[in-house]
Write a protein that holds these residues in place. Structure first.
Motif, mmCIF file in Angstrom:
data_model
loop_
_atom_site.group_PDB
_atom_site.id
_atom_site.type_symbol
_atom_site.label_atom_id
_atom_site.label_comp_id
_atom_site.label_asym_id
_atom_site.label_seq_id
_atom_site.Cartn_x
_atom_site.Cartn_y
_atom_site.Cartn_z
ATOM 1 N N ASP A 1 0.227 -0.959 -0.110
ATOM 2 C CA ASP A 1 0.056 0.386 0.246
ATOM 3 C C ASP A 1 0.795 1.638 -0.130
ATOM 4 O O ASP A 1 0.865 2.306 -0.435
ATOM 5 N N GLN B 1 -13.372 0.921 -1.705
ATOM 6 C CA GLN B 1 -13.932 -0.412 -1.551
ATOM 7 C C GLN B 1 -15.531 -1.604 -1.322
ATOM 8 O O GLN B 1 -15.391 -2.345 -1.018
ATOM 9 N N ARG C 1 -5.973 -6.394 -2.181
ATOM 10 C CA ARG C 1 -6.262 -6.653 -0.763
ATOM 11 C C ARG C 1 -7.031 -5.590 -0.506
ATOM 12 O O ARG C 1 -7.876 -5.415 0.928
ATOM 13 N N HIS C 2 -8.049 -4.965 -1.111
ATOM 14 C CA HIS C 2 -9.399 -4.289 -0.695
ATOM 15 C C HIS C 2 -10.548 -4.317 -0.790
ATOM 16 O O HIS C 2 -11.061 -3.437 -0.840
ATOM 17 N N GLN D 1 -12.831 -9.573 -2.309
ATOM 18 C CA GLN D 1 -11.939 -10.302 -1.863
ATOM 19 C C GLN D 1 -11.103 -10.572 -0.455
ATOM 20 O O GLN D 1 -10.461 -11.116 -0.964
ATOM 21 N N ALA D 2 -11.416 -9.055 -0.405
ATOM 22 C CA ALA D 2 -10.011 -8.896 0.928
ATOM 23 C C ALA D 2 -9.436 -10.140 1.436
ATOM 24 O O ALA D 2 -8.213 -10.364 2.067
ATOM 25 N N HIS D 3 -10.692 -10.890 1.904
ATOM 26 C CA HIS D 3 -9.929 -11.763 2.661
ATOM 27 C C HIS D 3 -9.533 -13.263 1.755
ATOM 28 O O HIS D 3 -8.723 -14.137 3.097
ATOM 29 N N ALA E 1 -7.101 -12.592 0.008
ATOM 30 C CA ALA E 1 -7.292 -11.565 -1.834
ATOM 31 C C ALA E 1 -5.912 -12.391 -3.117
ATOM 32 O O ALA E 1 -6.227 -12.496 -3.216
ATOM 33 N N LEU F 1 -10.699 -5.515 -7.975
ATOM 34 C CA LEU F 1 -11.681 -5.677 -6.738
ATOM 35 C C LEU F 1 -12.446 -5.775 -6.637
ATOM 36 O O LEU F 1 -13.437 -5.713 -5.474
#
Lengths: 288, 590
Positions: free
Chosen positions: B192, B428, B455-456, B459-461, B463, B503
């Motif tokens: 990031d 997000q 990551r954001h 599907q961030a969980h 990633a 995303l």
């Protein structure tokens, strides 16, 4: 009432001496977009030189103005193509990052030069130390002369930019490099001349500033910050705005100096900078 | 150029060239040297080693905010001085032991960074650099005027000096600072930060909470500087404002990191080690020229070797930057689970539009760029926004995605008002966009560009797994470890789509993705747009000039003219609307 007028008068004259610091940097940064952290060290070197010059040459110290201008113009014309011009092709963000670091390094080379040649102590110029009394106000001759010369040179710069062929070319090149190249403007030469003139005028500003306040090599960055603060407040490339900001800062400093003290007066520009960042950060972006 | 050169094969090279024992070798050397110095060395050697360790901690702190995050700080002394003064005041006036005092000093420096960070970190470049320079000056003056802390005369500490204890403290500090840098280089959080360094707006567009990341990086850099200052205060047992807020400490720090390599894990230590030792020798030979030498070194490195020594080592495959969170090999991809369509199941009401824009206005000073525009996109719909140059199409997109503030009206995503949310929050929540000119992290790999977005998003969980699927799906699996700068323009466009899919968005906004493309490339992009629905995208909005290429893709067209909506209908009807034709071609001759 008289006190307020006196403070106002002092402030306007002090601000007048700032005009040239701001406008010389405005040419380099505001118009041409080059960040120059070494600007203050050019100013201080010229100021220290003036004291040496006045002590060794039995002529009017104001003659140091053309000398400082010519010498620093030459220095700027040598440094720009070697150090800064090669960074121009890298994209705006990368060029800014690298020129920031590069001029940060240059700043210290120049400060060390000042320390080695002129020593580390504060010096001032014993010239025009008397005052005039006009209608109950006390006007320092050195402030008046410094302010008048600085304002005249700043006006000259503004006239040159807006009313001469080369000045207009320079403004055109700052608007759009691609556009300027496509109508046959030698953009490299324009950038070199703009930087050299900016540095030369920083020299002139240094000569005038030593008339009104003591300087030491280590105070170089104070002038750099002062210049950037004035440009931030007045607006990038905005000559009238920056002139107004200079005078307003002078008045604010003279009032703060009287009400709180000298230290508060000297850190006022830094505090204003941080306040400015809190309140109008977007104002400092160069128009694309 | 200031960034380290990253070879695409970095990870593999590092593995094959330095297996097992070899990787442990530098560590063994460093630990052995650390133990040997107090055991066998003189008092001078212990002091020199302490200086190196403290300088490394300062350098690593600067590297976090300036090297990894891209905000050049010339005022780390502000934190260093706060740490020093807090330590001195605590040790002199309270029974707090020195190491606890140093830690409290570090915390105070962090506190200052957390308070000032959101203000100072708004605009990068010269303004941040000057703000930090000014902060150091302000504090120097404040402490000179503060009589309780000795004012301009400084403070003498009643120190019970134990050089070995200070040395161990400096060792712990340097090790911690190294570990934080290692974490930056290898973690999603560090990714990031590097995304912000490369292109802050693009990072926000993929959901990076830019302010939070910057403030955390700033606070971590401040705690390291604060602890270093505290240690030095205790070590020297005398401090005063000019020495603790000395701007040359910043010069030194910048030189050390530049020399070793900015934004690298080993650069700051290598720079601090070599230059502290060389500095000792040089200062004996050339007294009082420290400033000029360091200044000159900065100039030479920026011009000749902006990547520092680490970039030299990279040419032989040494000290390569590991690719962030890359699996050893690209596994087979698994598609994301289908999303439950909000408002659709078990509800008699018609589904809420994916995007509803209501009376949206954007003003730049006196110029009205977007004037009361309203439209909605239903689930499953693709709409095209067309209009002549300067009609306000991109500004409309920028307002919808939060890149320019709306001056009026409302924007709702699935019925939820997002008008006041920052752009990263909108990303997000499922709003993904492309840019007219692809804005990618160019020195970083395809994988990292995709992962940064994954990551954001939705599907961030999962990633990493999602990023794998995206890389495979868009057909970039062959070059997943290639730096973006080496991709063809067509591949970069594809990567922009990959980032959008990463995303896992509900709404995709495409800004002139076909401009300047050949017919064949346009066909490829059209195929990707047709497939978006199959990848779980709920609705698509496109701004486009190449009308024929989108006429059959769009369900509806919205036409803008001077910021106003002048038509909204099916493509067929819009393209025959006399007012639209007039807006594009002007008045017909009488």
């Amino acid at each position: 009432m008289l006190l307020a007028l006196q403070l106002l008068c002092d402030g306007v004259l002090l601000g007048g001496t700032y005009v040239l610091i701001a406008q010389s940097l405005n040419l380099i940064f505001g118009v041409m977009g080059v960040v120059n952290l070494a600007h203050g060290s050019f100013i201080v070197l010229a100021g220290l030189f003036t004291v040496w010059f006045a002590a060794h040459a039995a002529i009017n110290p104001l003659l140091a103005i053309p000398i400082a201008f010519v010498v620093l113009f030459g220095v700027g014309a040598l440094l720009q193509p070697v150090l800064l011009e090669p960074l121009m092709g890298l994209g705006a963000q990368q060029a800014e990052l690298l020129s920031l670091m590069l001029t940060f390094g240059l700043d210290y080379v120049l400060i060390e030069l000042g320390l080695q040649v002129f020593g580390s102590s504060y010096v001032s110029l014993p010239y025009l130390q008397s005052t005039w009394s006009v209608a109950g106000l006390t006007i320092s001759k050195s402030l008046l002369v410094g302010s008048a010369f600085a304002a005249a040179l700043a006006l000259l710069l503004s006239f040159w930019l807006n009313h001469t062929g080369f000045g207009k070319t320079l403004l055109a090149a700052s608007q759009s490099e691609v556009g300027a190249v496509s109508i046959g403007i030698n953009v490299r030469l324009v950038r070199l001349v703009a930087f050299a003139i900016g540095v030369g005028l920083a020299g002139a500003a240094g000569v005038l500033l030593i008339l009104v306040e003591p300087m030491a090599a280590e105070t170089a960055d104070d002038f750099t910050i002062l210049g950037f603060v004035l440009i931030a407040l007045g607006g990038l490339g905005d000559y009238r705005g920056v002139a107004i900001a200079s005078v307003l800062l002078g008045i604010a400093q003279s009032a703060v100096g009287f009400a709180i003290g000298g230290d508060a007066e000297s850190v006022l520009p830094f505090v204003l900078l941080i306040l400015f960042m809190a309140l109008w950060p977007q104002r400092f972006r160069r128009a694309a | 150029m200031a960034k380290p050169e990253i070879a695409a094969e970095g990870r593999q090279q590092a593995r094959t060239r330095l297996p097992g024992l070899w990787q442990a070798l530098p560590w063994a050397v460093i630990v052995a040297a650390f133990i040997a110095v107090p055991a066998a060395g003189s008092a001078y050697a212990v002091q020199l080693a302490t200086d190196i360790l403290v300088a490394s901690a300062l350098a690593y702190g600067w590297n976090l905010i300036s090297g990894f995050t891209g905000y050049l700080s010339f005022g780390q002394v502000a934190f260093y001085g706060i740490g020093a003064y807090a330590t001195a005041l605590l040790v002199s006036n309270t029974p707090v032991p020195w190491y606890a005092a140093v830690c409290i000093g570090g915390l105070l420096a962090t506190l200052l960074a957390v308070i000032l960070g959101p203000i100072l970190l708004r605009v990068r470049g010269i303004l941040f650099a000057l703000g930090m320079l000014g902060l150091g000056r302000i504090l120097m003056v404040l402490f000179s005027d503060w009589d309780y802390a000795g004012g301009g005369n400084g403070m003498t500490l009643q120190a019970v000096l134990d050089p070995t204890a200070i040395y161990i403290g400096a060792g712990l500090l340097a090790a911690a600072s190294f570990a934080i840098n290692l974490w930056f280089a290898r973690s999603g959080f560090g990714l990031d930060a590097m995304g912000i360094r490369e292109d802050e707006a693009a990072a926000a567009a993929v959901g990076v909470p830019t302010t939070r990341v910057k403030v955390i990086a700033f606070a971590l850099s401040a705690v390291l500087a604060g602890l270093a200052g505290g240690l030095v205060a205790w070590n020297r047992s005398y401090i005063d404002p000019p020495s603790m807020f000395d701007p040359t400490i910043d010069l030194q720090t910048v030189v050390f990191v530049l020399f070793g390599g900015m934004g690298t894990v080993w650069g700051p230590f290598i720079g601090a080690l070599i230059l502290t030792i060389a500095g000792e020798q040089l200062l004996v030979a050339l007294p009082n020229l420290e400033l000029a030498l360091y200044g000159l070194l900065v100039i030479v490195i920026v011009r000749a070797l902006p990547g520092g020594l680490v970039s030299l080592a990279n040419r032989w495959g040494w000290l390569m930057r590991p690719i962030v969170l890359a699996p050893r090999q690209l596994p087979a991809g698994e598609p994301p689970p289908p999303r439950a369509a909000p408002g659709r199941l078990g509800s008699a009401e018609p589904p809420a539009p994916v995007l509803a824009v209501d009376g949206l206005g954007v003003r730049f000073g006196g110029l009205v760029a977007v004037d009361g525009v309203s439209f909605a996109i239903a689930p499953g719909e693709t709409i095209a926004i067309i209009g002549a140059n300067g009609a306000g199409k991109t500004t409309l997109f920028n307002a919808i995605t939060g890149f320019v503030p709306a001056s009026g009206g409302e924007i709702r995503l699935h019925g939820r008002p997002v008008t006041r949310l920052p752009s990263h929050r909108r990303a997000q929540l499922g709003m993904a966009r492309t840019f007219q000119i692809p804005r990618l992290m160019r020195p970083m790999t395809v994988w990292e560009n995709v992962l940064a977005a994954a990551r954001h998003g939705g599907q961030a969980h999962r990633a990493v797994a999602h990023a794998v699927w995206v890389v495979r799906t868009v057909g970039l699996a062959e070059m997943w470890l290639v730096p973006v700068g080496r991709l063809t323009p067509g591949q970069q466009r594809l990567l922009e789509f990959a980032r959008v899919l990463a995303l896992n968005p509900d709404l995709v906004l495409l800004d002139e993705v076909m401009a300047g493309m050949t017919k064949d490339e346009q066909e490829d992009v059209r195929a990707v747009i047709r497939r978006l629905g199959g990848y779980g995208v709920g609705a698509v909005a496109m701004v486009e000039h190449v009308i024929p290429a989108i006429a059959d893709l769009a369900d509806r067209m919205v036409v803008l003219d001077f910021g106003r909506k002048i038509a909204e209908d099916t493509p067929d009807r819009v393209l025959h609307d006399p007012e639209v034709i007039r807006a594009y071609l002007g008045e017909p001759p009488p």
